[in-house]
Design an enzyme around this catalytic site. Structure first.
Site, short mmCIF file in Angstrom:
data_model
loop_
_atom_site.label_atom_id
_atom_site.label_comp_id
_atom_site.label_asym_id
_atom_site.label_seq_id
_atom_site.Cartn_x
_atom_site.Cartn_y
_atom_site.Cartn_z
N HIS A 39 -37.63 -61.25 -54.93
CA HIS A 39 -37.69 -59.78 -54.56
C HIS A 39 -38.75 -59.01 -55.77
O HIS A 39 -39.80 -58.21 -55.57
CB HIS A 39 -36.88 -58.96 -54.04
CG HIS A 39 -37.05 -59.25 -52.10
ND1 HIS A 39 -36.74 -60.70 -51.99
CD2 HIS A 39 -37.92 -59.13 -50.62
CE1 HIS A 39 -36.83 -60.94 -50.38
NE2 HIS A 39 -36.94 -60.23 -50.16
N LYS A 104 -28.36 -61.22 -43.42
CA LYS A 104 -26.90 -60.22 -42.86
C LYS A 104 -26.43 -58.69 -43.61
O LYS A 104 -26.54 -58.50 -44.62
CB LYS A 104 -25.13 -61.20 -43.12
CG LYS A 104 -25.19 -61.24 -44.46
CD LYS A 104 -23.26 -61.93 -45.32
CE LYS A 104 -23.17 -62.02 -46.47
NZ LYS A 104 -22.17 -61.16 -47.03
#
Lengths: 185, 279
Positions: A39, A104
């Site tokens: 990222h 999650k």
């Protein structure tokens, strides 16, 4: 348990509009992996005005760093990592067309706002169900940042990949609503 | 004096890390089945069913339960009548970790703090050595994942807040952790001691089998009250809402300084991995 819905990638608005928190989805198609280090590099590319290593429009990014594949396996165990660490990067990817995120754990308000604005869904894969999830991954190929090892960006071909809708495009949040429903004083 | 070659320890460490990452403990599996009976949330039940199925697949296909195969935490209880021969104990343990993570197809998750460069073989191991009576060596491998470790904390309370203050801190920690540490969790609590000891006894408390009863009735009362209150939070399996937020709360307590009241909370995901062998 809500009904099970089958969706294919890339995602389009008409499909995303039909999803609600708590829905169980089975995803078939291509999804991309990426976590912390990948990222960081994607955002550096965006800030430098450079091209991303894959067309992000309509795509889903899965936050995962799989374990090594044994001979004959497409991938090792491949459950989700905690999404919150990607919060700083996600809005920029959403602005460029990212349509879904799988991980999650809770997201920041900024990410949730961007999801509503750009019609993006956040999907939960079951943390720690990594061997079961791996069964739905039929092919895996590193397409960028091989030097990052488990954190490299992989193109996954999945069949009936199981997830639950955590945040929908209407501002719904399964974590908040689920907890409130079962809380006892 | 009994002579033991450190090479034996290497082999045991290797095998234990592979075993712990692939084969879910019987105590954990029993706790999942019990949780399935009390869970009321349909999504919660679905998650628990997935976790039981995941354990079956992992065992059958000999692949890790979770892709985060952890930092390599090793506890050694070394009998004082053992003479270790054939090399350096620390190196022998690291060699076992190296072999286990490589040959077991386990993910290497150890990196430099700032460059984030992976060490490549999941060493160095985190080693806790204790010397005990006897001529045996107990080796415990407890791979620890990042998601749940990130939610753990140590704090220094004012003695005036007492037991209620300790309980409030533990509850708040579990509540704030929410879905991040992969509930249903096991909560290790260390009360007392010094900064480092509180954290260590919290971690060691996690090694107790789920369902085992603490021998100290004072501690049993704390564990039961905390478990009840944690499961009233409503977080549930994976944080999607439900009755089962924790499978167990394990508390250990030691005396502390007259000025202090320490509490450490070590959160453990539902995989609760640890395996041991005595040499």
């Amino acid at each position: 348990m809500a009904e099970v819905k089958r969706v294919t990638t890339p995602l389009i608005d008409e499909v995303v509009e039909g999803l609600r928190i708590g829905d169980k989805l089975l995803i078939t198609g291509v999804i991309y992996t990426g976590r912390d280090a990948a990222h960081k590099r994607l955002i550096e590319l965006i800030e430098g005005g450079e091209k991303l290593p894959f067309e992000i429009k309509g795509q889903i990014i899965y936050y995962v760093g799989p374990s090594p594949a044994k001979p004959g396996q497409p991938i090792g165990s491949a459950g989700p990592t905690t999404s919150g660490r990607m919060d700083a990067y996600s809005p920029k990817l959403i602005e460029r067309g990212l349509k879904g995120m799988i991980g999650k754990g809770m997201r920041s308000q900024e990410v949730k706002d961007a999801m509503v604005k750009y019609k993006v869904v956040y999907l939960g894969a079951t943390g720690g169900a990594a061997a079961l999830i791996a069964k739905s991954i039929k092919k895996a190929e590193v397409i960028a940042y091989e030097d990052l090892g488990p954190e490299a960006i992989r193109r996954l071909e999945v069949e009936d990949f199981p997830v639950i809708v955590i945040n929908d495009i209407y501002g719904g949040d399964l974590y908040q609503e689920g907890e409130a429903k079962y809380r006892r004083q | 004096m009994r002579e033991v070659s450190v090479g034996e320890i290497t082999k045991v460490v290797r095998d234990l890390f592979i075993d712990a990452n692939i084969n879910l403990g019987e105590d954990v599996l029993a706790a999942f089945n019990q949780a399935l009976e009390v869970e009321e949330s349909p999504i919660g039940k679905e998650i628990l069913t997935e976790l039981i199925e995941n354990a079956r697949i992992a065992k059958e296909e000999e692949m890790p339960i979770c892709q985060d195969t952890g930092l390599a935490v090793v506890f050694i209880e070394l009998g004082q009548d053992v003479h270790l021969v054939g090399g350096d104990l620390t190196e022998a343990i690291n060699k076992g970790v190296r072999q286990g993570y490589q040959e077991g197809y386990l993910r290497k998750s150890t990196c430099h703090c700032f460059t984030r460069k992976n060490t490549g073989d999941n060493t160095p191991a985190i080693i806790h050595l204790e010397v005990v009576p006897g001529d045996k060596i107990k080796v415990i491998a407890a791979p620890k994942g990042g998601g749940s470790e990130n939610m753990s904390r140590v704090t220094m309370l004012t003695p005036a807040v007492g037991l209620e203050g300790v309980k409030d801190f533990v509850l708040q920690r579990v509540k704030e952790s929410g879905s991040d540490p992969c509930p249903p969790v096991v909560v290790g609590v260390g009360i007392g001691g010094t900064f480092e000891q509180a954290a260590l006894i919290a971690k060691k408390a996690l090694l107790r089998p789920i369902g085992s009863r603490n021998p100290d009735p004072e501690i049993v009362a704390i564990e039961e009250d905390l478990l009840g209150r944690i499961n009233n939070l409503g977080i549930g399996p994976q944080g999607y809402g439900g009755r089962v937020t924790a499978l167990a709360v394990h508390v250990d307590m030691i005396p502390c300084h007259i000025a202090s009241l320490l509490v450490a909370v070590n959160i453990q995901c539902h995989a609760q991995r640890h395996k041991e062998k005595t040499i």
